[in-house]
Design an enzyme around this catalytic site. Structure first.
Site, PDB file in Angstrom:
ATOM      1  N   HIS A 155       6.970  -9.971  -0.616  1.00 39.89           N
ATOM      2  CA  HIS A 155       6.883 -10.027   0.841  1.00 39.89           C
ATOM      3  C   HIS A 155       6.298 -11.371   1.260  1.00 39.89           C
ATOM      4  O   HIS A 155       5.982 -12.202   0.399  1.00 39.89           O
ATOM      5  CB  HIS A 155       6.097  -8.834   1.399  1.00 39.89           C
ATOM      6  CG  HIS A 155       4.682  -8.707   0.896  1.00 39.89           C
ATOM      7  ND1 HIS A 155       3.760  -9.713   0.977  1.00 39.89           N
ATOM      8  CD2 HIS A 155       4.042  -7.671   0.291  1.00 39.89           C
ATOM      9  CE1 HIS A 155       2.602  -9.315   0.479  1.00 39.89           C
ATOM     10  NE2 HIS A 155       2.752  -8.076   0.033  1.00 39.89           N
ATOM     11  N   HIS A 197       3.100 -12.769  -0.438  1.00 41.97           N
ATOM     12  CA  HIS A 197       3.297 -13.426  -1.737  1.00 41.97           C
ATOM     13  C   HIS A 197       3.892 -14.820  -1.528  1.00 41.97           C
ATOM     14  O   HIS A 197       3.468 -15.803  -2.138  1.00 41.97           O
ATOM     15  CB  HIS A 197       4.274 -12.634  -2.610  1.00 41.97           C
ATOM     16  CG  HIS A 197       3.883 -11.210  -2.849  1.00 41.97           C
ATOM     17  ND1 HIS A 197       4.714 -10.155  -2.586  1.00 41.97           N
ATOM     18  CD2 HIS A 197       2.734 -10.665  -3.316  1.00 41.97           C
ATOM     19  CE1 HIS A 197       4.122  -9.025  -2.887  1.00 41.97           C
ATOM     20  NE2 HIS A 197       2.905  -9.300  -3.328  1.00 41.97           N
ATOM     21  N   CYS A 232      -9.834   2.214  -9.707  1.00 42.06           N
ATOM     22  CA  CYS A 232      -8.760   2.232  -8.699  1.00 42.06           C
ATOM     23  C   CYS A 232      -7.512   1.643  -9.336  1.00 42.06           C
ATOM     24  O   CYS A 232      -7.509   0.480  -9.748  1.00 42.06           O
ATOM     25  CB  CYS A 232      -9.148   1.408  -7.471  1.00 42.06           C
ATOM     26  SG  CYS A 232      -7.746   1.198  -6.339  1.00 42.06           S
ATOM     27  N   CYS A 263      -6.064  -1.421  -7.357  1.00 41.79           N
ATOM     28  CA  CYS A 263      -6.717  -2.709  -7.651  1.00 41.79           C
ATOM     29  C   CYS A 263      -6.683  -3.024  -9.140  1.00 41.79           C
ATOM     30  O   CYS A 263      -6.976  -4.148  -9.525  1.00 41.79           O
ATOM     31  CB  CYS A 263      -8.198  -2.691  -7.268  1.00 41.79           C
ATOM     32  SG  CYS A 263      -8.550  -2.438  -5.542  1.00 41.79           S
ATOM     33  N   CYS A 281     -11.217   4.264  -2.722  1.00 39.14           N
ATOM     34  CA  CYS A 281     -11.343   2.801  -2.782  1.00 39.14           C
ATOM     35  C   CYS A 281     -11.374   2.251  -1.351  1.00 39.14           C
ATOM     36  O   CYS A 281     -10.538   2.611  -0.523  1.00 39.14           O
ATOM     37  CB  CYS A 281     -10.154   2.216  -3.544  1.00 39.14           C
ATOM     38  SG  CYS A 281      -9.981   0.434  -3.361  1.00 39.14           S
ATOM     39  N   HIS A 331      -7.885   0.405  -0.755  1.00 40.57           N
ATOM     40  CA  HIS A 331      -6.640   1.187  -0.730  1.00 40.57           C
ATOM     41  C   HIS A 331      -6.762   2.539  -0.025  1.00 40.57           C
ATOM     42  O   HIS A 331      -5.755   3.214   0.179  1.00 40.57           O
ATOM     43  CB  HIS A 331      -6.120   1.402  -2.158  1.00 40.57           C
ATOM     44  CG  HIS A 331      -5.588   0.141  -2.776  1.00 40.57           C
ATOM     45  ND1 HIS A 331      -6.381  -0.747  -3.466  1.00 40.57           N
ATOM     46  CD2 HIS A 331      -4.344  -0.398  -2.767  1.00 40.57           C
ATOM     47  CE1 HIS A 331      -5.649  -1.765  -3.865  1.00 40.57           C
ATOM     48  NE2 HIS A 331      -4.411  -1.586  -3.461  1.00 40.57           N
ATOM     49  N   LYS A 364      -3.905  -6.552   7.590  1.00 34.37           N
ATOM     50  CA  LYS A 364      -3.367  -7.249   6.424  1.00 34.37           C
ATOM     51  C   LYS A 364      -1.965  -6.711   6.172  1.00 34.37           C
ATOM     52  O   LYS A 364      -1.777  -5.504   6.057  1.00 34.37           O
ATOM     53  CB  LYS A 364      -4.235  -7.010   5.194  1.00 34.37           C
ATOM     54  CG  LYS A 364      -3.699  -7.761   3.982  1.00 34.37           C
ATOM     55  CD  LYS A 364      -4.440  -7.444   2.699  1.00 34.37           C
ATOM     56  CE  LYS A 364      -3.854  -8.254   1.543  1.00 34.37           C
ATOM     57  NZ  LYS A 364      -3.888  -7.609   0.265  1.00 34.37           N
ATOM     58  N   LYS A 414       3.049  -3.813   1.886  1.00 35.29           N
ATOM     59  CA  LYS A 414       4.196  -2.937   1.762  1.00 35.29           C
ATOM     60  C   LYS A 414       3.759  -1.488   1.944  1.00 35.29           C
ATOM     61  O   LYS A 414       4.418  -0.705   2.604  1.00 35.29           O
ATOM     62  CB  LYS A 414       4.810  -3.129   0.378  1.00 35.29           C
ATOM     63  CG  LYS A 414       6.261  -2.767   0.334  1.00 35.29           C
ATOM     64  CD  LYS A 414       6.756  -2.881  -1.093  1.00 35.29           C
ATOM     65  CE  LYS A 414       7.374  -1.592  -1.530  1.00 35.29           C
ATOM     66  NZ  LYS A 414       7.095  -1.204  -2.872  1.00 35.29           N
TER      67      LYS A 414
HETATM   68  N1  MSP Z   1      -1.361  -9.617 -10.314  1.00 37.57           N
HETATM   69  C1  MSP Z   1      -2.491  -9.965  -9.539  1.00 37.57           C
HETATM   70  C2  MSP Z   1      -2.873 -11.429  -9.730  1.00 37.57           C
HETATM   71  C3  MSP Z   1      -3.162 -11.823 -11.136  1.00 37.57           C
HETATM   72  S1  MSP Z   1      -3.505 -13.524 -11.256  1.00 37.57           S
HETATM   73  C4  MSP Z   1      -4.102 -13.749 -12.788  1.00 37.57           C
HETATM   74  C5  MSP Z   1      -2.204  -9.730  -8.045  1.00 37.57           C
HETATM   75  N2  MSP Z   1      -0.934  -9.729  -7.685  1.00 37.57           N
HETATM   76  S2  MSP Z   1      -0.400  -9.451  -6.210  1.00 37.57           S
HETATM   77  O1  MSP Z   1       1.031  -9.510  -6.344  1.00 37.57           O
HETATM   78  O2  MSP Z   1      -0.963  -8.264  -5.683  1.00 37.57           O
HETATM   79  O3  MSP Z   1      -0.909 -10.574  -5.287  1.00 37.57           O
HETATM   80  C6  MSP Z   1      -0.580 -11.890  -5.510  1.00 37.57           C
HETATM   81  C7  MSP Z   1      -1.006 -12.781  -4.375  1.00 37.57           C
HETATM   82  O4  MSP Z   1      -0.377 -12.408  -3.159  1.00 37.57           O
HETATM   83  C8  MSP Z   1      -2.509 -12.771  -4.097  1.00 37.57           C
HETATM   84  O5  MSP Z   1      -2.952 -14.102  -3.959  1.00 37.57           O
HETATM   85  C9  MSP Z   1      -2.615 -12.052  -2.809  1.00 37.57           C
HETATM   86  O6  MSP Z   1      -3.720 -12.457  -2.087  1.00 37.57           O
HETATM   87  C10 MSP Z   1      -1.328 -12.479  -2.126  1.00 37.57           C
HETATM   88  N3  MSP Z   1      -1.050 -11.593  -1.016  1.00 37.57           N
HETATM   89  C11 MSP Z   1      -0.641 -10.292  -1.036  1.00 37.57           C
HETATM   90  N4  MSP Z   1      -0.616  -9.826   0.251  1.00 37.57           N
HETATM   91  C12 MSP Z   1      -1.017 -10.805   1.103  1.00 37.57           C
HETATM   92  C13 MSP Z   1      -1.102 -10.962   2.494  1.00 37.57           C
HETATM   93  N5  MSP Z   1      -0.835  -9.996   3.344  1.00 37.57           N
HETATM   94  N6  MSP Z   1      -1.460 -12.185   2.967  1.00 37.57           N
HETATM   95  C14 MSP Z   1      -1.675 -13.259   2.146  1.00 37.57           C
HETATM   96  N7  MSP Z   1      -1.601 -13.155   0.846  1.00 37.57           N
HETATM   97  C15 MSP Z   1      -1.381 -11.911   0.291  1.00 37.57           C
HETATM   98  O7  MSP Z   1      -3.131  -9.611  -7.273  1.00 37.57           O
END
Ligand code: MSP
Length: 534
Positions: A26, A29, A135, A138, A160, A163, A310, A313
Site C-alpha cells: 500500500h 510501504h 502479539c 507485531c 496489543c 493492533h 494511520k 490494510k
Molecule cells: N517486516 C518488518 C520490517 C523488518 S526490517 C528488518 C515490517 N514490515 S512492514 O511491511 O509492516 O512495514 C514496512 C514499512 O512500511 C515500515 O517502515 C512501516 O513503517 C511502513 N509503513 C506501513 N504502514 C505505513 C503507513 N501508514 N505510513 C507510513 N509508513 C508505513 O515492519
C-alpha cells in the site's frame, strides 16, 4: 589534479525495511521505498558509491498462518507474493534499487546461521525459560507499556495497544540474547553521535526507552518451524525480527564476501517510526555483540494518515500505489509524497490535495515552464540554445545566483534527510523562472528587432535554468526530468542525465549556445477528475 578528485568516492549504502511478504503493498510501504529511492538517486548522481537495498521479510508465525489458511506451503506462498506484488511495486513507483533480498535466500539463511553461531560461541546467548504475552501482528513480545485491556468482543482480555487484538501467552524454552549487557554502550552511542537516530524526536524516544532498562531478548521459537533453524539446536527457529534485521548485512556479503561487506557497510536505514526500536536499539546491540560497526544512521519517518488515522490494510484505509500511479503517473506519486509531507513527521493523504498539487505545481508550475521556453526557442531561434548577450542584467544575475544557491541548499537539505525542504528549495527556482518570464516578456522583445540580443539573453537564462532543474529534479521525478533533458539537447551535449554531478548542478553556463533542441511532449498532462473525489 585537485586533491578531492583523487579521493575515493564515499560509500552510501541505503536500505528500506524488508516488507512482510503477505501484506498487500500500500502507499505506506511505497512511501518508505520512494524516500529511500530519492536519497539513493541523489547520492548516486553526486558520485557517491551508492548501494540501495530493499526486499521482503518472509518468515514468522504471521506468514505461516496466512499460507496455511490459503492451503499452500509458506515458501510457495512467499514466492507467489514476491512475484505478483512486491517486485511489480518496484516498477510502479520507479525504484532504482541495486538489490532485492528475500529472507528465504540461501545467502541470507547462511549469513544468519554464521552470525548466530558467532554470538553463541562468544557467550552472548544463553538458554532460558520464558513466559510472556506475544502479539502476532507485531511479531513481538509486548512491553508492559503496550499491553492494554480489551474492549467490545475482547473485553476481559489483554490486547496489543497497536493492533487492538488479544495477545497470546507463550511459554517456551528459548534462547536469549544478552541485550541488557549493551545498555550503557547504547546510551553512550546516542550521546556521542547525536545524529545516529534522527529526527530528534525519535532519538529522544529511543534514549528514554533504553534508560528505563533493557531486558534480554528471546531470539528463538519452538512452537512452529517456519524460520531459520538455530545452528546448534535445530529444534528452534530464529525469532523473525532477529532474522529480518540481519538482511542488511547478509545482502552485502557478511560472512561470505569480505570485500563487498567492507565496501558497503555501515548503512543508512530508513524506517517507519513504528519499527524504530528494532533498528535503533536491538540492531546496534546485535552488531556490537558481533564486533561489527553499528549503522551510520537510523532515520524514522512518520505515518501516512488517511482520514486522520494511520493508513492500514486491516483498517480498510489501505490504498494501493497503482490506484494513484494509473491516473497521475509514478513521477507525480513520488513528487507528491516527498513534497507534501515533512519527512520525519506524520502527514495526511487526500485525493484533493494530490490533484491540486499536481495541477498547480507539476502541470502549471514546472511542466508549462518547460514547454513555453522550448516553444519560444523553437519559434525565435530555430530550436537552438540562444547565445546570451554580454550585458547581464540584474534580473538575469538573480536567476544565475539563485540557481547556485538552491543547488547548494538542496544538497545540504538532502544530507540532513529533509527531502521536502530540498524539493521546496528547488521549487524556488521554478517559481523564480516563471516570474522572470512574466516580467521580461520575451514575446514582446521578439517583436522588436533591436531587442534581439536581449531576447537571446532572456531565453538563454530560462533554458539554462531548465537545465539546472532537470539535474536537480532527476532523483524525484526521473521520467519527466529525462524527457526535459533530451528535449534540451543536453543528452547529446553533456551526456546522460544520471551522469551529471548533482553537486555541480548550479554551476551556470554548462548548456552551450547553438545546441540543438527537440520538441517536448507535455510533461504533466491535464487530468480529468471524476466525481468520486479522485
Ligand atoms: N517486516 C518488518 C520490517 C523488518 S526490517 C528488518 C515490517 N514490515 S512492514 O511491511 O509492516 O512495514 C514496512 C514499512 O512500511 C515500515 O517502515 C512501516 O513503517 C511502513 N509503513 C506501513 N504502514 C505505513 C503507513 N501508514 N505510513 C507510513 N509508513 C508505513 O515492519
Amino acid at each position: 589534479m585537485a586533491l578531492d578528485q583523487q579521493a575515493q568516492p564515499s560509500s552510501f549504502f541505503i536500505t528500506t525495511p524488508i516488507f512482510y511478504v503477505n501484506d498487500a503493498p500500500h502507499i505506506g510501504h511505497a512511501y518508505t521505498e520512494v524516500a529511500a529511492d530519492v536519497l539513493a538517486r541523489w547520492h548516486r548522481q553526486a558520485g557517491d558509491d551508492t548501494w540501495f537495498l530493499t526486499g521482503t521479510d518472509e518468515h514468522g508465525q504471521k506468514i505461516l498462518r496466512t499460507a496455511t489458511a490459503n492451503g499452500v506451503a509458506p515458501k510457495e506462498w512467499a514466492d507467489r507474493l514476491v512475484e505478483s506484488a512486491w517486485k511489480p511495486l518496484l516498477d510502479t513507483i520507479d525504484l532504482s534499487n541495486d538489490d532485492f533480498i528475500r529472507t528465504t535466500d540461501a545467502r541470507h539463511e547462511e549469513g544468519v546461521a554464521k552470525f548466530l553461531q558467532k554470538l553463541y560461541d562468544d557467550g552472548h546467548v544463553y538458554a532460558g525459560e520464558f513466559e510472556a504475552l506475544y502479539c502476532v501482528g507485531c511479531e513481538e513480545f509486548k512491553p508492559k507499556s503496550e499491553i492494554v485491556d480489551g474492549e467490545g468482543a475482547f473485553a476481559g482480555e489483554k490486547v496489543c495497544a497497536i493492533h487492538s487484538k488479544p495477545l497470546e501467552l507463550l511459554q517456551e524454552k528459548n534462547y536469549f540474547f544478552k541485550m541488557s549487557a549493551f545498555q550503557e554502550r547504547l546510551l553512550a552511542l546516542y550521546e556521542e553521535r547525536p545524529d545516529f537516530v534522527q529526527p530528534a524526536s525519535a532519538r529522544n524516544e529511543v534514549i528514554a526507552f533504553v534508560q528505563q532498562g533493557l531486558e534480554d531478548l528471546s531470539i528463538s521459537r519452538t512452537s512452529f518451524d517456519w524460520g531459520i533453524p538455530i545452528p546448534w539446536d535445530s529444534s528452534h527457529v530464529t525469532y523473525v525480527w532477529f532474522d529480518a534485521l540481519l538482511n542488511y548485512v547478509t545482502a552485502t556479503g557478511y560472512g561470505a564476501d569480505a570485500a563487498q561487506f567492507e565496501r558497503r557497510w555501515p548503512a543508512t536505514h530508513i524506517v517507519g517510526k513504528d519499527i524504530l526500536r528494532f533498528h535503533a536499539v536491538i540492531w546496534p546491540a546485535m552488531l556490537m555483540a558481533a564486533g561489527l560497526e553499528v549503522p551510520r544512521n537510523v532515520f524514522a519517518h512518520g505515518w501516512l494518515l488517511v482520514g486522520g488515522e494511520k493508513m492500514s490494510k486491516s483498517k480498510l484505509t489501505g490504498i494501493a500505489p497503482n490506484e494513484i500511479t494509473d491516473t497521475f503517473g509514478s513521477d507525480a506519486f513520488r513528487y507528491y509524497f516527498m513534497r507534501a509531507i515533512s519527512f520525519g513527521h506524520d502527514g495526511s493523504f487526500s485525493w484533493e490535495d494530490l490533484a491540486a498539487r499536481y495541477q498547480a505545481e507539476l502541470a502549471n508550475g514546472f511542466g508549462n515552464l518547460a514547454s513555453r521556453v522550448l516553444a519560444m526557442n523553437q519559434k525565435y531561434f530555430e530550436g537552438r540554445v540562444p547565445q546570451a548577450g554580454s550585458d547581464e542584467q540584474p534580473a538575469d544575475a538573480a536567476i544565475r545566483e539563485l540557481a547556485a544557491d538552491v543547488a547548494a541548499r538542496a544538497d545540504e537539505r538532502i544530507s540532513a534527510f529533509a527531502i521536502h525542504e530540498a524539493i521546496a528549495a528547488v521549487w524556488e527556482l521554478v517559481d523564480a523562472l516563471n516570474g522572470y518570464i512574466t516580467e521580461q516578456e520575451p514575446w514582446a522583445l521578439a517583436k522588436d528587432p533591436a531587442q534581439r540580443d536581449r531576447l537571446a539573453s532572456v531565453l538563454y537564462t530560462t533554458t539554462e535554468g531548465l537545465r539546472v532543474l532537470a539535474e536537480l529534479l532527476a532523483p524525484v521525478i526521473p521520467q519527466a526530468a529525462a524527457k526535459l533533458w533530451a528535449a534540451l539537447g543536453a543528452e547529446e551535449a553533456l551526456g546522460a542525465l544520471e551522469a551529471q554531478p548533482i553537486r555541480e548542478a548550479g554551476r551556470w553556463g554548462r548548456l552551450v549556445a547553438g545546441t540543438e533542441q527537440q520538441r517536448i511532449a507535455v510533461l504533466f498532462p491535464r487530468i480529468e477528475i471524476d466525481g468520486e473525489g479522485k
